[in-house]
Enzyme design. Structure first.
Site, PDB file in Angstrom:
ATOM      1  N   SER A  27     -31.532  -2.359  20.259  1.00 24.24           N
ATOM      2  CA  SER A  27     -30.616  -3.074  21.150  1.00 24.24           C
ATOM      3  C   SER A  27     -29.422  -2.173  21.441  1.00 24.24           C
ATOM      4  CB  SER A  27     -30.157  -4.369  20.474  1.00 24.24           C
ATOM      5  OG  SER A  27     -29.178  -5.001  21.271  1.00 24.24           O
ATOM      6  N   GLY A  28     -28.922  -2.236  22.665  1.00 20.01           N
ATOM      7  CA  GLY A  28     -27.845  -1.338  23.059  1.00 20.01           C
ATOM      8  C   GLY A  28     -26.478  -1.655  22.481  1.00 20.01           C
ATOM      9  N   CYS A  77     -20.432 -22.822   7.020  1.00 22.99           N
ATOM     10  CA  CYS A  77     -19.457 -23.414   7.924  1.00 22.99           C
ATOM     11  C   CYS A  77     -19.243 -22.573   9.166  1.00 22.99           C
ATOM     12  CB  CYS A  77     -18.136 -23.603   7.197  1.00 22.99           C
ATOM     13  SG  CYS A  77     -18.323 -24.812   5.901  1.00 22.99           S
TER      14      CYS A  77
END
Ligand SMILES: Cc1ncc(COP(=O)(O)O)c(C=O)c1O
Lengths: 149, 387
Positions: free
Chosen positions: B200-201, B324
């Site tokens: 991914s870039g 959370c």
């Protein structure tokens, strides 16, 4: 995820943090596995909550709701404090992200649990159902809470 | 705020000036459709083929084995769904493991709904899996093994070369998600021996919304996105010339800068050595097989989201595996897979450094972190019991 300015204010400068020695009522709800625990300490005089403190393990919303809820009942009569709803806490905070509404439930339940403890210590009859463990419906009145906005 | 310190490089990175400069002409000049026959289209097509060649050189494969996608998530989905479906006559069993990224786990969950069977291997307390465990899970109907190269939360590095050798010996397709690895450790597909690899870039200073899938020639895979014949008919959609050019430039810079990761590692080690001095603190995941920039710690008695908010107020960007911080209210599946109890997983903090971070950044984090932890512990009903 975005918290309102009010929530961030109460998270950054929480009111009423701490413990009360010789408290007249103590309530603890939630559990560490689920990620939130709230502990409330009350000082009561002539049916009035003269002082209230909290300790909370939890997210920003848990700390902010503890702070706001304690502010809302401080100086109030026990009967008034018992009318506090999680919805009112959410509104006073200018809203909470839907995934965080359960924190306000915990705050309401923590105060009720502390009051029930005060009643118990003083031999006062009551019909408060308590026992919110932070995982919904343990208290038996989850349907009364506002769960989503 | 005395300083701004971005310490969440595993989440994303800013786009570098080099990358912007590489992309800019694609918006202003070479904006043609790469499929068009006239010069405006041909110029764009040339930029893409140049990028493909550059990237192939960096990854150790042929240009025709690189397929651009719109994200790392798309590349993961394509690899898993495409290969599983293409091999379904042979078998419908897939081997993966518990600490994969959601873009793998959720794609596998979809395949399970289609009737595929998935074995999710566990990891040891350090977050590592052995090739022997993968081999033991192989069945006659296993067609695909999907194990990530480096974990996004705890930075642990899996023995992909050895696992790929196991896959090859059993003639099973091997896929690895190398999204977190690139730019931090060497990524060479020939050396690793994998059949498919995703990148991914935006983790290496290209924009969000560009990724790629390496598919070794001869690998059986179906299309995920059908369309107008782009990417040799394997992935439809008019090519994002600018982002492809940006990705090529980002990869070039990331691979070139890999030597500098020694400095980043020293910075990380200094942080680790100091942070571990805070009482009731543990490091999550192997320190030996780990990306140089990753540090993941758990502070008992406090909750990670509050800590991230306090650090943010001090100008420090970090992340947490606390429940959370997620909509699901479940703590990080990665920390749970390491056998860390939920109540401790809630108190986790991930700091991920990159080449942009400095000694001063580390000093600043150290200055602000311990007081923030202490402040939350003083507010916590659990802290008295821990002391
Ligand atoms: C290990 C890993 N795989 C896949 C992805 C998904 O990549 P993208 O954000 O480009 O979809 C990420 C990043 O979030 C990642 O860290």
């Amino acid at each position: 995820m975005n918290y309102s300015t009010k929530v961030m204010d109460h998270f950054a400068n929480p009111r009423n943090v701490g413990e009360i020695e010789n408290a007249d009522g103590i309530g603890e709800v939630g559990n560490a596995t689920c990620g939130d625990i709230m502990k409330i300490f009350l000082k009561v005089q002539d049916d009035i909550i003269t002082d209230i403190k909290f300790k909370t393990f939890g997210c920003g919303a848990a700390i902010a709701t503890s702070s706001m809820a304690t502010e809302m009942v401080k100086g109030k009569s026990i009967d008034d404090a018992l009318t506090l709803t999680n919805k009112a806490v959410v509104e006073a905070l200018g809203g909470l992200p839907p995934a965080k509404v359960h924190c306000s439930v915990l705050a309401e339940e923590a105060i009720k649990t502390a009051i029930a403890d005060y009643y118990r210590r003083n031999g006062i009859e009551h019909d408060l159902t308590i026992g919110c463990d932070g995982c919904c419906n343990a208290c038996g009145h989850a349907d009364k809470h506002l769960h989503n906005q | 705020m005395d300083r701004i310190v971005y310490a969440d490089n595993a989440a994303t990175t800013s786009v570098s000036e080099n990358v912007i400069n590489a992309m800019m002409p694609c918006f202003t000049e070479y904006w043609g459709n790469p499929s068009s026959l006239y010069s405006g289209g041909r110029n764009a097509a040339n930029i893409i083929s140049g990028a493909r060649e550059g990237i192939a050189g960096l990854l150790g494969c042929r240009p025709g084995e690189i397929y651009f996608t719109a994200s790392g998530s798309e590349a993961n989905n394509w690899a898993l769904k495409g290969a599983a479906r293409a091999n379904q006559k042979k078998g419908r069993h897939i081997i993966s493991q518990k600490t994969e990224h959601p873009a793998v786990l959720q794609a596998l969950a979809s395949l399970q709904k289609e009737g595929y069977e998935v074995t999710y291997l566990g990891v040891d307390r350090d977050g590592i899996l052995t090739p022997g465990e993968v081999e033991a899970a192989i069945r006659p109907d296993t067609t695909l093994i999907a194990i990530m190269y480096a974990n996004n939360e705890i930075g642990t590095i899996m023995p992909i070369k050895e696992i790929a050798a196991v896959a090859k010996a059993h003639k099973i397709t091997m896929f690895t998600d190398a999204v977190q690895a690139i730019g931090s450790i060497p990524v060479n597909v020939t050396d690793l021996g994998v059949d498919m690899l995703s990148l991914s870039g935006h983790k290496i200073r290209a924009p969000k919304g560009i990724g790629l899938l390496y598919i070794k020639t001869g690998t059986r895979i179906q299309n995920l996105i059908d369309g107008g014949g782009q990417e040799k008919g394997k992935r439809g959609g008019t090519e994002n010339t600018a982002y492809i050019a940006g990705l090529a430039r980002a990869m070039e810079d990331a691979v070139e800068g890999i030597e500098d990761m020694e400095r980043v590692k020293a910075l990380r080690d200094r942080l680790a050595a100091e942070i571990i001095k805070i009482p009731h603190t543990r490091i999550n995941g192997s320190m030996k097989y780990r990306l140089p920039g990753n540090l993941n710690v758990a502070f008992e008695g406090i909750e990670g989201e509050s800590l991230v908010l306090l650090l943010d107020m001090a100008g420090i960007s970090a992340s947490t595996g606390s429940a959370c911080s997620s909509a699901s209210l479940e703590p990080s599946h990665v920390l749970l897979a390491l056998g860390i109890p939920a109540e401790k997983a809630h108190g986790s903090l991930r700091l991920t450094l990159s080449r942009v971070n400095t000694e001063e950044d580390a000093d600043y984090i150290l200055e602000k972190l311990a007081p923030a932890v202490q402040r939350l512990r003083e507010m916590s009903p659990l802290w008295n019991g821990l002391q």
